[in-house]
Design a protein around this motif. Structure first.
Motif, PDB file in Angstrom:
ATOM      1  N   LYS A   1       0.824  -1.210   0.000  1.00 33.12           N
ATOM      2  CA  LYS A   1       0.000   0.000   0.000  1.00 33.12           C
ATOM      3  C   LYS A   1       0.856   1.258   0.000  1.00 33.12           C
ATOM      4  CE  LYS A   1      -3.923   0.311   2.088  1.00 33.12           C
ATOM      5  NZ  LYS A   1      -5.038   0.355   3.070  1.00 33.12           N
ATOM      6  N   VAL A   2       1.964   1.226   0.741  1.00 35.22           N
ATOM      7  CA  VAL A   2       2.872   2.373   0.749  1.00 35.22           C
ATOM      8  C   VAL A   2       3.454   2.587  -0.644  1.00 35.22           C
ATOM      9  CG1 VAL A   2       5.109   3.208   1.570  1.00 35.22           C
ATOM     10  CG2 VAL A   2       3.455   2.279   3.197  1.00 35.22           C
ATOM     11  N   ALA A   3       3.890   1.490  -1.290  1.00 37.65           N
ATOM     12  CA  ALA A   3       4.458   1.595  -2.637  1.00 37.65           C
ATOM     13  C   ALA A   3       3.447   2.192  -3.607  1.00 37.65           C
ATOM     14  CB  ALA A   3       4.922   0.226  -3.120  1.00 37.65           C
ATOM     15  N   GLN A   4       2.177   1.766  -3.496  1.00 40.18           N
ATOM     16  CA  GLN A   4       1.142   2.293  -4.383  1.00 40.18           C
ATOM     17  C   GLN A   4       0.880   3.767  -4.109  1.00 40.18           C
ATOM     18  OE1 GLN A   4      -0.477   0.758  -7.057  1.00 40.18           O
ATOM     19  NE2 GLN A   4      -1.006   2.910  -7.358  1.00 40.18           N
ATOM     20  N   GLU A   5       0.857   4.161  -2.837  1.00 40.10           N
ATOM     21  CA  GLU A   5       0.635   5.561  -2.502  1.00 40.10           C
ATOM     22  C   GLU A   5       1.786   6.449  -2.957  1.00 40.10           C
ATOM     23  OE1 GLU A   5      -2.059   7.215  -1.328  1.00 40.10           O
ATOM     24  OE2 GLU A   5      -2.966   5.271  -1.779  1.00 40.10           O
ATOM     25  N   VAL A   6       2.997   5.923  -2.891  1.00 41.21           N
ATOM     26  CA  VAL A   6       4.154   6.666  -3.381  1.00 41.21           C
ATOM     27  C   VAL A   6       4.036   6.873  -4.885  1.00 41.21           C
ATOM     28  CG1 VAL A   6       6.648   6.545  -3.805  1.00 41.21           C
ATOM     29  CG2 VAL A   6       5.737   6.031  -1.530  1.00 41.21           C
ATOM     30  N   ARG A   7       3.648   5.816  -5.606  1.00 43.55           N
ATOM     31  CA  ARG A   7       3.444   5.952  -7.058  1.00 43.55           C
ATOM     32  C   ARG A   7       2.359   6.985  -7.349  1.00 43.55           C
ATOM     33  NH1 ARG A   7       4.358   0.257  -6.888  1.00 43.55           N
ATOM     34  NH2 ARG A   7       2.126  -0.158  -6.719  1.00 43.55           N
ATOM     35  N   ASN A   8       1.284   6.944  -6.568  1.00 49.63           N
ATOM     36  CA  ASN A   8       0.210   7.926  -6.762  1.00 49.63           C
ATOM     37  C   ASN A   8       0.704   9.342  -6.498  1.00 49.63           C
ATOM     38  OD1 ASN A   8      -1.520   5.806  -7.304  1.00 49.63           O
ATOM     39  ND2 ASN A   8      -2.431   5.773  -5.261  1.00 49.63           N
ATOM     40  N   TRP A   9       1.543   9.491  -5.460  1.00 47.27           N
ATOM     41  CA  TRP A   9       2.070  10.820  -5.137  1.00 47.27           C
ATOM     42  C   TRP A   9       2.912  11.360  -6.274  1.00 47.27           C
ATOM     43  CZ3 TRP A   9       6.766  13.222  -4.729  1.00 47.27           C
ATOM     44  CH2 TRP A   9       6.782  14.477  -4.104  1.00 47.27           C
ATOM     45  N   PHE A  10       3.776  10.523  -6.832  1.00 45.61           N
ATOM     46  CA  PHE A  10       4.614  10.958  -7.942  1.00 45.61           C
ATOM     47  C   PHE A  10       3.767  11.297  -9.160  1.00 45.61           C
ATOM     48  CE2 PHE A  10       8.350   8.799  -5.888  1.00 45.61           C
ATOM     49  CZ  PHE A  10       9.117   9.942  -5.789  1.00 45.61           C
ATOM     50  N   ALA A  11       2.725  10.501  -9.421  1.00 41.47           N
ATOM     51  CA  ALA A  11       1.857  10.769 -10.569  1.00 41.47           C
ATOM     52  C   ALA A  11       1.156  12.116 -10.410  1.00 41.47           C
ATOM     53  CB  ALA A  11       0.827   9.645 -10.725  1.00 41.47           C
ATOM     54  N   ARG A  12       0.666  12.397  -9.207  1.00 38.66           N
ATOM     55  CA  ARG A  12       0.005  13.683  -8.966  1.00 38.66           C
ATOM     56  C   ARG A  12       0.999  14.836  -9.089  1.00 38.66           C
ATOM     57  NH1 ARG A  12      -2.343  10.690  -4.730  1.00 38.66           N
ATOM     58  NH2 ARG A  12      -0.921  11.670  -3.222  1.00 38.66           N
ATOM     59  N   SER A  13       2.180  14.645  -8.534  1.00 40.56           N
ATOM     60  CA  SER A  13       3.198  15.705  -8.593  1.00 40.56           C
ATOM     61  C   SER A  13       3.609  15.984 -10.029  1.00 40.56           C
ATOM     62  CB  SER A  13       4.423  15.299  -7.762  1.00 40.56           C
ATOM     63  OG  SER A  13       4.088  15.146  -6.398  1.00 40.56           O
ATOM     64  N   ALA A  14       3.779  14.917 -10.811  1.00 42.85           N
ATOM     65  CA  ALA A  14       4.177  15.083 -12.208  1.00 42.85           C
ATOM     66  C   ALA A  14       3.085  15.781 -13.020  1.00 42.85           C
ATOM     67  CB  ALA A  14       4.511  13.731 -12.824  1.00 42.85           C
ATOM     68  N   SER A  15       1.824  15.462 -12.701  1.00 40.04           N
ATOM     69  CA  SER A  15       0.719  16.057 -13.458  1.00 40.04           C
ATOM     70  C   SER A  15       0.605  17.561 -13.218  1.00 40.04           C
ATOM     71  CB  SER A  15      -0.603  15.367 -13.090  1.00 40.04           C
ATOM     72  OG  SER A  15      -0.983  15.682 -11.758  1.00 40.04           O
ATOM     73  N   LYS A  16       1.070  18.007 -12.052  1.00 42.54           N
ATOM     74  CA  LYS A  16       0.988  19.437 -11.724  1.00 42.54           C
ATOM     75  C   LYS A  16       2.276  20.190 -12.053  1.00 42.54           C
ATOM     76  CE  LYS A  16      -0.146  18.458  -7.466  1.00 42.54           C
ATOM     77  NZ  LYS A  16      -0.507  18.605  -6.028  1.00 42.54           N
ATOM     78  N   ALA A  17       3.333  19.449 -12.368  1.00 41.88           N
ATOM     79  CA  ALA A  17       4.634  20.069 -12.605  1.00 41.88           C
ATOM     80  C   ALA A  17       4.796  20.474 -14.071  1.00 41.88           C
ATOM     81  CB  ALA A  17       5.746  19.110 -12.213  1.00 41.88           C
ATOM     82  N   ARG A  18       5.743  21.370 -14.285  1.00 39.36           N
ATOM     83  CA  ARG A  18       6.109  21.751 -15.659  1.00 39.36           C
ATOM     84  C   ARG A  18       7.379  20.979 -16.014  1.00 39.36           C
ATOM     85  NH1 ARG A  18       9.141  25.837 -18.397  1.00 39.36           N
ATOM     86  NH2 ARG A  18       8.184  26.384 -20.391  1.00 39.36           N
ATOM     87  N   ILE A  19       7.200  19.893 -16.731  1.00 33.13           N
ATOM     88  CA  ILE A  19       8.311  19.007 -17.079  1.00 33.13           C
ATOM     89  C   ILE A  19       8.545  19.078 -18.586  1.00 33.13           C
ATOM     90  CG2 ILE A  19       9.156  16.624 -17.089  1.00 33.13           C
ATOM     91  CD1 ILE A  19       7.341  16.145 -14.651  1.00 33.13           C
ATOM     92  N   ILE A  20       9.744  19.462 -18.963  1.00 35.24           N
ATOM     93  CA  ILE A  20      10.114  19.573 -20.377  1.00 35.24           C
ATOM     94  C   ILE A  20      11.256  18.609 -20.651  1.00 35.24           C
ATOM     95  CG2 ILE A  20      10.900  21.109 -22.215  1.00 35.24           C
ATOM     96  CD1 ILE A  20       9.781  23.443 -20.588  1.00 35.24           C
ATOM     97  N   LEU A  21      11.100  17.774 -21.640  1.00 41.32           N
ATOM     98  CA  LEU A  21      12.116  16.796 -22.004  1.00 41.32           C
ATOM     99  C   LEU A  21      12.772  17.159 -23.331  1.00 41.32           C
ATOM    100  CD1 LEU A  21      10.204  13.461 -21.222  1.00 41.32           C
ATOM    101  CD2 LEU A  21      11.491  14.919 -19.658  1.00 41.32           C
ATOM    102  N   SER A  22      14.050  16.917 -23.423  1.00 39.34           N
ATOM    103  CA  SER A  22      14.747  17.066 -24.708  1.00 39.34           C
ATOM    104  C   SER A  22      15.191  15.694 -25.178  1.00 39.34           C
ATOM    105  CB  SER A  22      15.946  18.012 -24.574  1.00 39.34           C
ATOM    106  OG  SER A  22      16.908  17.457 -23.702  1.00 39.34           O
ATOM    107  N   PRO A  23      15.403  15.520 -26.480  1.00 41.07           N
ATOM    108  CA  PRO A  23      15.774  14.203 -26.997  1.00 41.07           C
ATOM    109  C   PRO A  23      17.085  13.692 -26.410  1.00 41.07           C
ATOM    110  CG  PRO A  23      15.111  15.677 -28.764  1.00 41.07           C
ATOM    111  CD  PRO A  23      15.275  16.525 -27.545  1.00 41.07           C
ATOM    112  N   LEU A  24      17.130  12.401 -26.089  1.00 43.77           N
ATOM    113  CA  LEU A  24      18.349  11.768 -25.607  1.00 43.77           C
ATOM    114  C   LEU A  24      19.060  11.009 -26.711  1.00 43.77           C
ATOM    115  CD1 LEU A  24      17.114  10.290 -22.197  1.00 43.77           C
ATOM    116  CD2 LEU A  24      18.624  12.257 -22.529  1.00 43.77           C
ATOM    117  N   GLU A  25      18.343  10.674 -27.760  1.00 45.63           N
ATOM    118  CA  GLU A  25      18.918   9.890 -28.833  1.00 45.63           C
ATOM    119  C   GLU A  25      19.940  10.693 -29.610  1.00 45.63           C
ATOM    120  OE1 GLU A  25      15.766  10.481 -28.390  1.00 45.63           O
ATOM    121  OE2 GLU A  25      15.011   8.568 -27.618  1.00 45.63           O
ATOM    122  N   GLY A  26      20.983  10.017 -30.036  1.00 43.12           N
ATOM    123  CA  GLY A  26      21.989  10.622 -30.908  1.00 43.12           C
ATOM    124  C   GLY A  26      22.930  11.567 -30.227  1.00 43.12           C
ATOM    125  N   GLN A  27      22.960  11.547 -28.889  1.00 41.80           N
ATOM    126  CA  GLN A  27      23.860  12.444 -28.179  1.00 41.80           C
ATOM    127  C   GLN A  27      25.066  11.685 -27.679  1.00 41.80           C
ATOM    128  OE1 GLN A  27      21.975  14.846 -25.176  1.00 41.80           O
ATOM    129  NE2 GLN A  27      20.066  14.849 -26.281  1.00 41.80           N
TER     130      GLN A  27
END
Length: 210
Positions: free
Chosen positions: A184-210
């Motif tokens: 249950k703790v593991a599931q709640e931690v996953r839920n916490w990260f999912a909620r945090s990520a949904s509210k965050a401004r996350i920008i990814l750049s390509p990793l391929e070819g570097q």
């Protein structure tokens, strides 16, 4: 961990991550891997993260082979947790526990067969271990403390295990309670990260070819 929504960097950042040969007269020193609420993560950070997991540097954890994308996901999750920890000032690392963990982590890195470890300093290993322990303590205080397992859930799981032919150790009340709480703790931690990520401004750049 869930993958975060991909948002392309502006053209200038894409150019900054381009092959050095394409930048006539210049050499590529570092490239950006992501930005988390304005905090920049570099490709070298991601590669180092992957190496720590490949070498099984963290005491109590097994070695894992992660792609750069998976390592970036882990680093983004850690960054979200650290940003929240700084905001709430929850969690701290015990000095004695940190010293023991760092000592074992350094030994694990020394024994690691992967060539990736050669570019990692003891100071970087210490900082990484401290970060991981701080995040664990933060999640314990922010998430795990609110998780409970009731007697009905325990008895239901015991009956299920007995019906499946489980042994006495696996069907004892204490063992079942510990395992259910961990799940249950593991599931709640996953839920916490999912909620945090949904509210965050996350920008990814390509990793391929570097």
């Amino acid at each position: 961990m869930r993958r975060f929504p991909l948002v392309l960097f502006p053209v200038l950042l894409l150019l900054a991550a381009a092959d050095a040969r394409a930048l006539d007269g210049y050499s590529l020193v570092e490239s950006t891997a992501a930005s988390v609420n304005g905090e920049v993560l570099f490709r070298s950070d991601v590669a180092r993260e992957a190496c720590f997991f490949r070498c099984g540097a963290l005491p109590g954890e097994r070695a894992e082979s992660l792609t750069l994308g998976e390592a970036r996901d882990r680093l983004i999750a850690d960054t979200l947790a650290l940003q929240e920890q700084r905001k709430l000032q929850l969690g701290q690392v015990d000095n004695a526990a940190l010293a023991d963990a760092v000592k074992e982590a350094l030994a694990r890195m020394d024994a690691c067969a992967s060539p990736c470890r050669r570019g990692i300093t003891p100071e970087q290993t210490r900082a990484w271990v401290e970060r991981e322990l701080l995040i664990r303590e933060f999640l314990k205080r922010r998430v795990a403390v609110f998780v409970e397992v009731n007697e009905e859930d325990i008895q239901k799981e015991i009956r299920r295990r007995k019906a499946a032919g489980g042994d006495n150790a696996a069907t004892s009340g204490d063992a079942v309670a510990r395992e259910l709480l961990k799940e249950k703790v593991a599931q709640e931690v996953r839920n916490w990260f999912a909620r945090s990520a949904s509210k965050a401004r996350i920008i990814l750049s390509p990793l391929e070819g570097q």
